[in-house]
Design an enzyme around this catalytic site. Structure first.
Site, short mmCIF file in Angstrom:
data_model
loop_
_atom_site.label_atom_id
_atom_site.label_comp_id
_atom_site.label_asym_id
_atom_site.label_seq_id
_atom_site.Cartn_x
_atom_site.Cartn_y
_atom_site.Cartn_z
N HIS A 43 0.83 -1.20 0.00
CA HIS A 43 0.00 0.00 0.00
C HIS A 43 0.87 1.26 0.00
O HIS A 43 0.65 2.18 -0.79
CB HIS A 43 -0.92 -0.03 1.22
CG HIS A 43 -1.70 1.23 1.42
ND1 HIS A 43 -2.90 1.47 0.79
CD2 HIS A 43 -1.44 2.34 2.16
CE1 HIS A 43 -3.36 2.65 1.14
NE2 HIS A 43 -2.48 3.21 1.98
N GLU A 44 1.88 1.30 0.88
CA GLU A 44 2.74 2.47 0.98
C GLU A 44 3.60 2.64 -0.26
O GLU A 44 3.87 3.76 -0.69
CB GLU A 44 3.60 2.40 2.24
CG GLU A 44 2.81 2.38 3.54
CD GLU A 44 1.82 3.52 3.66
OE1 GLU A 44 2.08 4.61 3.10
OE2 GLU A 44 0.76 3.34 4.30
#
Length: 216
Positions: free
Chosen positions: A192-193
């Site tokens: 996600h990051e």
């Protein structure tokens, strides 16, 4: 069970203040979606949220042309609001506030780090602004507070870059590095990051803000 009564009291007080002061009065409602969405109620038709929304609509419909009251409301979820709140004569204008740009972040950083009264060391304002791209003012406030707490805990007379970096990591991951978190969960967070970083590289900051505003 007192939502509708609270709405009546707020507008009653606002009208009294407007008549007494002969000046305009602003009624500000934060987190409007907390009661302004009929999808949120649990009591069916006529439930508490319905009564609260209906009372707000009734109060706003009762304004005369010479009523010196302006109603402002804020929400992070405009798509959840009841349609009646967005019809003509109610909240007639919508303003979208996007994530702060570079110059705005610098002002926000100065604001929150200035309250801590510990100078930043080993980094410039431009560097911190770059590190906080895509973050909200609330995120930056959290980073300032957390990095300041670290410095105080370690009896430092300033806020070094490593403290700011660690505070940023905590703000991003929300302490997902806790040993109780399993490997699959950490992998998802990492992916996600990485997506945030990829979007920043490919689309630059102004497009990233547009994506956040519509899809976050």
């Amino acid at each position: 069970g007192s939502g509708a009564e609270n709405i009546r009291n707020v507008f009653k007080g606002a009208k009294m203040l407007a008549d007494k002061s002969k000046k305009g009065v602003i009624v500000f409602i934060d987190e409007l979606d907390s009661f302004g969405s009929r999808d949120n109620h649990h009591g069916g038709a006529g439930g508490e949220e319905d009564r609260t929304i209906n009372q707000l609509l009734a109060e706003m419909s009762g304004f005369e042309d010479d009523t010196e009251i302006m109603v402002l409301a804020a929400t992070n979820y405009p798509e959840r609001l009841d349609d009646a709140l967005q019809r003509s004569g109610r909240f007639g204008r919508q303003i979208t506030i996007t994530y702060p740009d570079d110059e705005e972040r610098k002002n926000i950083i100065n604001q929150y780090f200035g309250k801590i009264k510990l100078p930043m060391k080993g980094c410039t304002l431009d560097q911190v602004a770059d590190l906080t791209k895509g973050m909200t003012p609330a995120d930056i406030k959290e980073i300032a507070n957390e990095s300041g707490i670290m410095s105080i805990r370690h009896k430092q007379s300033d806020i070094p870059l490593e403290n700011i970096n660690e505070a940023i990591n905590k703000a991003i991951t929300k302490d997902t590095r806790h040993p109780d978190k399993d490997a699959e969960f950490l992998a998802l967070v990492t992916a996600h990051e990485c997506g945030h970083v990829l979007a920043e590289v490919l689309y630059k900051n102004h497009i990233l803000q547009h994506l956040y505003a519509h899809f976050d």
